[in-house]
Design a protein around this motif. Structure first.
Motif, PDB file in Angstrom:
ATOM      1  N   GLN A 113      14.143  41.894  39.076  1.00 20.25           N
ATOM      2  CA  GLN A 113      14.727  41.178  38.152  1.00 20.25           C
ATOM      3  C   GLN A 113      15.760  41.755  38.045  1.00 20.25           C
ATOM      4  N   HIS A 114      16.288  41.138  37.270  1.00 22.29           N
ATOM      5  CA  HIS A 114      18.070  41.063  36.822  1.00 22.29           C
ATOM      6  C   HIS A 114      18.789  41.433  35.802  1.00 22.29           C
ATOM      7  N   ALA A 115      19.568  41.919  35.035  1.00 23.05           N
ATOM      8  CA  ALA A 115      19.883  42.043  34.239  1.00 23.05           C
ATOM      9  C   ALA A 115      21.276  42.437  33.714  1.00 23.05           C
ATOM     10  N   GLU A 116      22.193  42.131  32.811  1.00 22.92           N
ATOM     11  CA  GLU A 116      24.187  42.795  32.399  1.00 22.92           C
ATOM     12  C   GLU A 116      23.359  43.606  31.112  1.00 22.92           C
ATOM     13  N   THR A 117      23.978  44.633  31.021  1.00 26.17           N
ATOM     14  CA  THR A 117      24.182  45.204  29.317  1.00 26.17           C
ATOM     15  C   THR A 117      26.005  45.592  29.530  1.00 26.17           C
ATOM     16  N   ASP A 118      26.397  46.238  28.084  1.00 27.56           N
ATOM     17  CA  ASP A 118      27.400  46.891  28.162  1.00 27.56           C
ATOM     18  C   ASP A 118      27.039  49.123  28.501  1.00 27.56           C
ATOM     19  N   TYR A 119      25.831  48.810  27.246  1.00 29.63           N
ATOM     20  CA  TYR A 119      25.942  49.963  27.373  1.00 29.63           C
ATOM     21  C   TYR A 119      23.469  50.478  27.786  1.00 29.63           C
ATOM     22  N   LEU A 120      23.554  51.059  28.582  1.00 24.79           N
ATOM     23  CA  LEU A 120      22.290  51.195  28.892  1.00 24.79           C
ATOM     24  C   LEU A 120      21.693  52.633  27.671  1.00 24.79           C
ATOM     25  N   ILE A 121      21.037  52.416  27.043  1.00 23.90           N
ATOM     26  CA  ILE A 121      21.127  53.882  26.208  1.00 23.90           C
ATOM     27  C   ILE A 121      19.581  54.309  26.829  1.00 23.90           C
ATOM     28  N   ILE A 122      19.234  55.382  27.545  1.00 22.47           N
ATOM     29  CA  ILE A 122      17.883  56.077  27.787  1.00 22.47           C
ATOM     30  C   ILE A 122      17.228  56.757  26.594  1.00 22.47           C
ATOM     31  N   GLU A 165      33.508  55.832  20.423  1.00 22.28           N
ATOM     32  CA  GLU A 165      33.158  55.658  22.069  1.00 22.28           C
ATOM     33  C   GLU A 165      33.535  53.697  21.720  1.00 22.28           C
ATOM     34  N   ALA A 166      33.422  53.735  20.696  1.00 16.87           N
ATOM     35  CA  ALA A 166      33.867  51.921  19.740  1.00 16.87           C
ATOM     36  C   ALA A 166      35.742  52.397  19.844  1.00 16.87           C
ATOM     37  N   HIS A 167      35.914  53.655  19.076  1.00 15.95           N
ATOM     38  CA  HIS A 167      37.210  52.633  19.050  1.00 15.95           C
ATOM     39  C   HIS A 167      38.288  54.128  19.923  1.00 15.95           C
ATOM     40  N   TYR A 168      37.895  54.766  20.598  1.00 21.06           N
ATOM     41  CA  TYR A 168      38.427  55.998  21.144  1.00 21.06           C
ATOM     42  C   TYR A 168      38.790  54.823  22.922  1.00 21.06           C
ATOM     43  N   GLU A 169      39.723  55.232  23.801  1.00 20.52           N
ATOM     44  CA  GLU A 169      39.890  55.155  25.032  1.00 20.52           C
ATOM     45  C   GLU A 169      39.964  55.941  25.760  1.00 20.52           C
ATOM     46  N   LEU A 217      28.039  59.306  15.323  1.00 18.82           N
ATOM     47  CA  LEU A 217      29.532  59.604  15.109  1.00 18.82           C
ATOM     48  C   LEU A 217      30.039  59.969  16.608  1.00 18.82           C
ATOM     49  N   THR A 218      29.328  60.005  17.697  1.00 18.63           N
ATOM     50  CA  THR A 218      30.086  60.190  19.374  1.00 18.63           C
ATOM     51  C   THR A 218      30.498  58.635  19.492  1.00 18.63           C
ATOM     52  N   ALA A 219      29.152  57.856  18.650  1.00 23.84           N
ATOM     53  CA  ALA A 219      29.119  55.739  19.016  1.00 23.84           C
ATOM     54  C   ALA A 219      31.008  56.114  18.294  1.00 23.84           C
ATOM     55  N   TYR A 220      30.299  55.841  16.617  1.00 24.73           N
ATOM     56  CA  TYR A 220      32.441  55.814  16.616  1.00 24.73           C
ATOM     57  C   TYR A 220      33.008  56.047  18.164  1.00 24.73           C
ATOM     58  N   ALA A 224      23.250  53.500  18.731  1.00 30.74           N
ATOM     59  CA  ALA A 224      23.178  52.288  19.022  1.00 30.74           C
ATOM     60  C   ALA A 224      23.224  51.251  17.594  1.00 30.74           C
ATOM     61  N   ASP A 225      22.428  52.275  16.481  1.00 26.16           N
ATOM     62  CA  ASP A 225      23.316  51.387  15.334  1.00 26.16           C
ATOM     63  C   ASP A 225      24.717  51.162  15.336  1.00 26.16           C
ATOM     64  N   THR A 226      25.494  52.214  15.327  1.00 27.99           N
ATOM     65  CA  THR A 226      26.632  52.805  15.289  1.00 27.99           C
ATOM     66  C   THR A 226      27.490  51.600  16.052  1.00 27.99           C
ATOM     67  N   LEU A 227      27.321  51.766  17.023  1.00 32.76           N
ATOM     68  CA  LEU A 227      27.454  50.451  18.459  1.00 32.76           C
ATOM     69  C   LEU A 227      27.724  49.805  18.060  1.00 32.76           C
ATOM     70  N   ILE A 228      26.395  48.597  17.639  1.00 32.53           N
ATOM     71  CA  ILE A 228      26.779  47.443  17.740  1.00 32.53           C
ATOM     72  C   ILE A 228      27.739  47.459  16.021  1.00 32.53           C
ATOM     73  N   ALA A 229      28.068  48.515  15.476  1.00 29.76           N
ATOM     74  CA  ALA A 229      28.518  48.288  13.794  1.00 29.76           C
ATOM     75  C   ALA A 229      30.258  48.288  14.145  1.00 29.76           C
TER      76      ALA A 229
END
Length: 468
Positions: A2-11, A373-377, A368-371, A21-26
């Motif tokens: 099967q094939h899929a696409e995503t922005d972030y693959l969390i292991i 990631e979401a706000h800095y380039e 905080l890592t997710a925050y 994941a919770d903070t990233l989607i927020a």
């Protein structure tokens, strides 16, 4: 395939993976795919022993968007007078709710339990063997780097001879149903010096075992964090923030690592079970003073190093042989809750390796890592704000860990958005507590001023401690 696409693959769907994941989607519009070998979210909590609890208050554990616990103050037991500690089953149920009521309903999370990540964006179903290839538009997030080893799944590093009966602590509550009539053991040898062994000794005593029927094999003595200083409710302002100031003063004035730990003990921040012994281990295990008193009641303590082999009537350790009475049950608590891997950059090309940003708070660190990631380039800027903090193994490691943690805290305070997120985050242990102090409350403001003053002095003295 099967094939899929995503922005972030969390292991990994343990604490770190779900908090990220919770903070990233927020904080972003990202799509997230989560893969885990367990059949339910929660990571190692699915394998934990039944009587395990959190070390520290439930109020700042889990994910940022969903409360854990009810804010209750315990009125009975060894945690009396302090904030509730969620049990293992409560935490497993909580993470299941996080997945079902928070992440999946967002429409931007896909969850694949009972799947083994194979690398290169590919994972395999453990039930069907089917492979899925994921095209990751953003990054792969490794939430397993500091995954703990737990007693029920680890393999002991010593030989167990014929006739020697050994179980993990998971099996203790079911002894009455697994043993025949009159065969429930009356004597126990608890192997290991960490928090799991401490929990096991305490559970045995509180369940009715005589302390004199317990032999505790302690390869190394440990310094312990006093849970009374980790409370983050408004009623505990002076105990928590005042003790933080005391700790900073200890760091500011200490002339050596031994001197530092004795000062931390003197101000009530740290405890040790045997006051006559200088501990050589510090894994940030957190206990109440009442728990320490129970452990002090166990007098048969063997300090001859690590176990090499077990037999029905004796055990061999680094330092020699110890005879064991017939029908004694060995309880294996030698799994390490901490994987002492070297730190590495958290933000790397095409991936994020979740690590500790503040000790000992894995949930806060991942969120905080997710925050960031979401706000800095720029990854260089992200790594500057998120320096990985090494987990201490010995007292000598602690100044380095504190220096890294305090550096992060200072840098977060220089970024307006990040500073606001930390202050409002429920996972931040003491930020809200300090912010809640009224400006006209002279006593509380004096404590905060002292904390800031001593923190600056501590930072100035840390290089000396690191050299020492």
């Amino acid at each position: 395939m099967q094939h899929a696409e995503t922005d972030y693959l969390i292991i990994g769907s343990g604490t770190a993976g779900l908090a990220f994941a919770d903070t990233l989607i927020a904080e972003s519009g990202a799509h997230v795919t989560i893969v885990d070998r367990h059949g339910r979210p929660g990571g190692h909590w699915n394998d934990a022993y039944p009587f395990v609890t959190l070390h520290q208050p439930s109020a700042f554990y889990g994910v940022n968007s969903m409360e854990l616990g009810s804010g209750r103050i315990d009125t009975l037991g060894l945690n009396q007078g302090m904030a509730e500690l969620a049990s293992g089953p409560e935490i497993s149920g909580y993470f299941d709710q996080v997945m079902r009521h928070r992440l999946l309903p967002s429409g931007r999370v896909r969850y694949h339990p009972l799947c083994d990540y194979l690398g290169e964006g590919r994972f395999e179903s453990l039930l069907s063997g089917e492979h899925t290839q994921v095209r990751v538009r953003g990054k792969v997030v490794d939430a397993r780097y500091y995954s703990p080893s737990v007693p029920s799944t680890h393999k002991p590093r010593f030989a167990v001879g014929e006739g020697a009966r050994m179980i993990p602590p998971n099996a203790l509550p079911g002894l009455a149903s697994t043993c025949g009539a009159g065969e429930v053991p009356r004597r126990f040898v608890v192997l290991g010096a960490g928090k799991t062994a401490m929990d096991t000794c305490i559970w045995l005593v509180q369940s009715g075992a005589s302390p004199d029927a317990i032999t505790w094999v302690v390869p190394r003595d440990s310094w312990l964090i006093n849970r009374a200083t980790t409370q983050n409710g408004p009623a505990f302002f002076h105990e928590a923030i005042g003790n933080q100031a005391d700790q900073m003063e200890a760091f500011a004035q200490a002339s050596s690592v031994d001197d530092l730990f004795l000062r931390l003990e003197a101000c009530g921040a740290l405890l040790r079970i045997d006051p006559a012994r200088m501990p050589t281990m510090f894994h940030l295990a957190t206990v109440s003073p009442a728990e320490v008193e129970v452990l002090r009641g166990i007098r048969n303590v063997v300090r001859l190093g690590r176990v090499q082999a077990l037999a029905a009537d004796h055990m061999l350790l680094d330092g020699g042989r110890v005879d064991v009475q017939p029908a004694t049950l060995y309880v294996d608590c030698t799994a390490s809750a901490v994987d002492f891997r070297p730190t590495q950059p958290i933000f790397q090309e095409g991936k994020i390796v979740l690590q500790m940003l503040r000790l000992p708070q894995p949930a806060f660190s991942a969120a905080l890592t997710a925050y960031v990631e979401a706000h800095y380039e720029d990854d260089a800027q992200k790594n500057r704000l998120c320096g990985s903090v090494p987990f201490p193994a010995t007292p000598a490691d602690y100044p380095r860990s504190m220096a890294a943690s305090m550096r992060n805290q200072f840098l977060w305070g220089q970024e307006e958005g990040l500073r606001r997120w930390v202050r409002e985050s429920r996972l931040d242990g003491f930020g809200k507590l300090m912010a809640s102090a009224a400006r006209d409350d002279a006593a509380k403001q004096a404590v905060i001023a002292r904390l800031r003053e001593q923190a600056q002095a501590a930072m100035a003295n840390l290089p000396r401690l690191l050299r020492a």
